[in-house]
Design an enzyme around this catalytic site. Structure first.
Site, mmCIF file in Angstrom:
data_model
loop_
_atom_site.group_PDB
_atom_site.id
_atom_site.type_symbol
_atom_site.label_atom_id
_atom_site.label_comp_id
_atom_site.label_asym_id
_atom_site.label_seq_id
_atom_site.Cartn_x
_atom_site.Cartn_y
_atom_site.Cartn_z
ATOM 1 N N GLU A 60 0.857 -1.182 0.000
ATOM 2 C CA GLU A 60 0.000 0.000 0.000
ATOM 3 C C GLU A 60 0.894 1.233 0.000
ATOM 4 O O GLU A 60 1.650 1.464 0.942
ATOM 5 C CB GLU A 60 -0.924 -0.019 1.222
ATOM 6 C CG GLU A 60 -1.957 1.070 1.240
ATOM 7 C CD GLU A 60 -2.944 1.008 0.072
ATOM 8 O OE1 GLU A 60 -3.654 2.006 -0.130
ATOM 9 O OE2 GLU A 60 -3.010 -0.017 -0.647
ATOM 10 N N GLU B 48 -0.966 9.601 -5.796
ATOM 11 C CA GLU B 48 0.139 8.642 -5.705
ATOM 12 C C GLU B 48 0.453 8.021 -7.070
ATOM 13 O O GLU B 48 1.609 7.711 -7.363
ATOM 14 C CB GLU B 48 -0.201 7.575 -4.665
ATOM 15 C CG GLU B 48 -0.197 8.142 -3.250
ATOM 16 C CD GLU B 48 -1.118 7.420 -2.288
ATOM 17 O OE1 GLU B 48 -1.287 7.932 -1.162
ATOM 18 O OE2 GLU B 48 -1.669 6.356 -2.643
ATOM 19 N N ASP C 238 -7.503 2.870 3.395
ATOM 20 C CA ASP C 238 -7.042 1.567 3.892
ATOM 21 C C ASP C 238 -8.146 0.526 3.777
ATOM 22 O O ASP C 238 -7.897 -0.635 3.430
ATOM 23 C CB ASP C 238 -6.585 1.686 5.341
ATOM 24 C CG ASP C 238 -5.415 2.638 5.500
ATOM 25 O OD1 ASP C 238 -4.543 2.651 4.624
ATOM 26 O OD2 ASP C 238 -5.380 3.377 6.501
#
Length: 491
Positions: free
Chosen positions: A281, A312, A470
Site C-alpha cells: 500500500e 500517488e 485503507d
C-alpha cells in the site's frame, strides 16, 4: 450505466465475499503503526493559527512548498496548500517540537489507532478473519493498547531465542516511545482568508503530519526474520510504511541498507507459501529518491499487488520517467480518467505486477495482468465489497463487525462516478478494449492486460476520512484472496 443495477451489484458482491472470507487462514500485516491525534478544523481554529504569522510570511512559505515540517510556518503553509487544492497530503517531521507546538497552539479532539498496518490489522480482525498477524518494529506498550482486543490478532514476540505469537499487549517492547501523528481534517466549503487571498475548500480531506523520530527504523528483528515460519500459514501479506525509510541515518547506514532488508523479508515470506500474494500500500512520499527506490527496488519484481490513489499514481509515474502522463493524471480535466487508466496500466507493466488498484472519489480502477486465477467478475466483486466497506467507514467512522459493515450498502452509488465512467466508455469502446455491453459490466480487455472499473459508493458528509483508503485497498485485496481460496477449495 444504471445506478440501481450497480447498487444491486454492490449487494450481491458483499454477500458473495462474506461467504468466501471464512476460507482464509491468515494474513500478515506490517510495518507502520502509530497513534493518531485527530483534530477537525473549523474557521475559528484556522483564524487563530493565521493570526500567529504575517500573511506575507505565509504566502512566501506556500510558494516555497516545504516538503518537511521543520518549523510551525512550514505546517501552516502545507495546510493552506492542502485546503486550497482539497487534496490529502502526508508531510514528515523529524522533530518533537512540532508535536509540542501543535499541542500548545491547537490541541486535538481525540486519539486512535493510526498507520496503515495498524488500521488494516484492526479492520481485518473486525471482518472476522481467523488470524491476523501484525508486525510493528517499534511496538510500545501505549501503542499496543490501540490494537483490537481479539484472540485473532497476534504479534511476534521473541522469548528465550524463540518466536511466539501473542496479542500485542503481551508482545510490546518495554521502554520504547510511541510514534504520534497529527491528522488535521477539514470540510468542504470551509472559508479560508489569508492576506487578501480567499477561497472555499473544494472537498473534505486531511493533512497528515507524520512523525519520523530519529530512532525509527523500518526493519525486522533478526530472530523474527530467521523464524518467519513461526507465523504459521498465511494466505497473503499487506505491507506498508516504506515511506519512513530515510536517505541517510546518523549511524552511517543509508536507504539502500533498509531497502535490501525489506526485499529479503518479502522473499522470505514468499518462500514459506508459493501461493502467497503480497500487496504493498503506497502513500504520499515527498522524497523522490525514496519513492523511486520503493517502486523500482522493493515493489518491482518482488510483490504482486499495489494500491494507491490518484495523487500517488501521478507521483509514481513521474519518478518512473512518465512526466507527461503524470501531468495528465494530476491535471484531471476531460481526459483525467483516461490518463488514470493508462497510468495504472503503465505501472502494471513497469513494475511487473499482477494487479494495480487505484481508488478515486467515485470510482475504482484495477489493472490486471493476463492469466490471473480469478475472473473479472470475481475481481469486480472484490472491488464492490471494498466500496461498501469504505462507505461504512465514512458513514460511521469505524467498522466493528462484518455485519455492521452492511450499513455501507445503504449509501448511494456516486452519480459523479457513473458520469466519469460514461465519459470513459467512448475511449474504451473506440479503442476496442471492450464492447459497449462489456463496459456496462465494468470489464475492459487489453492486449497484455485486463481491467475492472467500477463506480463506488460515496458518503456526502463523511464522519471521518482517515482509514477510508485503507478500507478500500485492504478490503479489495483480502476479498480477492478469499475468492481465490474459495475457488481452489471447490476444485
Amino acid at each position: 450505466m444504471d445506478l440501481a443495477e450497480w447498487d444491486q451489484r454492490h449487494r450481491d458482491a458483499f454477500y458473495s465475499v462474506k461467504e468466501a472470507l471464512p476460507y482464509l487462514e491468515g494474513v500478515f500485516v506490517a510495518y507502520n503503526s502509530n497513534i493518531d491525534a485527530i483534530k477537525h478544523l473549523n474557521e475559528e481554529d484556522l483564524a487563530k493559527l493565521l493570526e500567529l504569522f504575517e500573511a506575507a510570511e505565509i504566502q512566501e512559505k506556500i510558494s516555497a512548498y516545504p516538503r518537511e515540517i521543520k518549523e510551525p510556518l512550514d505546517f501552516l503553509a502545507r495546510l493552506m496548500i492542502s485546503m486550497r487544492d482539497g487534496k490529502a497530503a502526508e508531510v514528515p517531521t523529524y522533530t518533537a517540537e512540532t508535536h509540542e507546538w501543535l499541542k500548545g497552539h491547537l490541541g486535538f479532539d481525540y486519539a486512535r489507532m493510526g498507520g496503515q498496518a495498524g488500521i488494516i490489522a484492526n479492520l481485518l480482525v473486525h471482518l472476522g478473519l481467523k488470524k491476523v498477524v501484525a508486525y510493528v518494529p517499534w511496538l510500545s506498550e501505549e501503542q499496543a493498547g490501540y490494537f483490537a482486543p481479539s484472540e485473532s490478532l497476534l504479534h511476534p514476540k521473541v522469548e528465550g531465542g524463540k518466536v511466539f505469537l501473542k496479542h500485542p499487549l503481551e508482545a510490546y517492547k518495554p521502554g520504547i516511545d510511541s510514534k504520534v501523528n497529527w491528522i488535521l481534517e477539514y470540510s468542504k466549503d470551509l472559508d479560508v482568508s489569508c492576506g487578501g487571498n480567499t477561497f472555499k475548500v473544494p472537498r473534505d480531506n486531511r493533512l497528515i503530519i507524520s512523525s519520523r523520530p530519529k530512532w525509527l527504523r523500518l526493519d525486522m528483528d533478526k530472530e523474527i526474520y530467521e523464524q518467519l515460519d513461526s507465523l504459521g500459514h498465511v494466505d497473503g501479506a499487506i505491507l506498508s510504511g516504506y515511506q519512513m525509510i530515510k536517505e541517510e541515518y546518523e549511524d552511517g547506514t543509508t536507504y539502500e541498507d533498509y531497502v535490501a532488508k525489506s526485499v529479503r523479508a518479502i522473499e522470505k515470506l514468499k518462500s514459506l507459501n508459493p501461493e502467497l500474494r503480497i500487496h504493498v500500500e503506497l502513500t504520499s512520499i515527498q522524497n523522490r529518491v525514496i519513492r523511486k527506490a520503493i517502486l523500482e527496488e522493493i515493489v518491482a519484481g518482488h510483490v504482486h499487488s499495489l494500491g494507491l490513489d490518484t495523487v500517488e499514481v501521478a507521483n509514481a509515474l513521474n519518478v518512473l520517467g512518465h512526466e507527461e502522463l503524470s501531468y495528465a493524471v494530476i491535471r484531471k480535466g476531460e481526459n483525467g480518467i483516461m490518463a488514470l487508466y493508462q497510468g495504472a496500466v503503465q505501472l502494471l507493466e513497469d513494475l511487473a505486477l499482477e494487479r494495480v488498484h487505484v481508488h478515486c472519489l467515485g470510482f475504482y480502477i484495477c489493472a490486471l495482468a493476463k492469466g490471473h486465477p480469478l475472473t473479472l467478475k470475481e475481481h469486480r466483486d472484490s472491488l464492490l465489497f471494498a466500496s461498501s466497506l469504505a462507505a461504512t467507514q465514512a458513514l460511521e467512522g469505524k467498522i466493528e463487525t462484518l455485519d455492521e459493515a452492511e450499513a455501507g450498502l445503504e449509501v448511494p452509488v456516486s452519480e459523479k462516478g457513473l458520469e466519469d465512467l460514461e465519459n470513459f466508455k467512448l475511449y474504451c469502446v473506440g479503442r476496442k478494449l471492450c464492447s459497449p455491453d462489456e463496459f456496462e459490466y465494468g470489464y475492459i480487455y487489453g492486449v497484455k492486460h485486463d481491467a475492472v472499473i467500477v463506480p463506488s459508493k460515496v458518503v456526502s458528509k463523511p464522519r471521518a476520512t482517515v482509514g477510508i483508503g485503507d478500507a478500500i485497498s485492504a478490503g479489495a485485496f483480502v476479498a480477492m484472496l478469499a475468492k481465490m481460496k474459495q475457488k481452489w477449495a471447490g476444485k
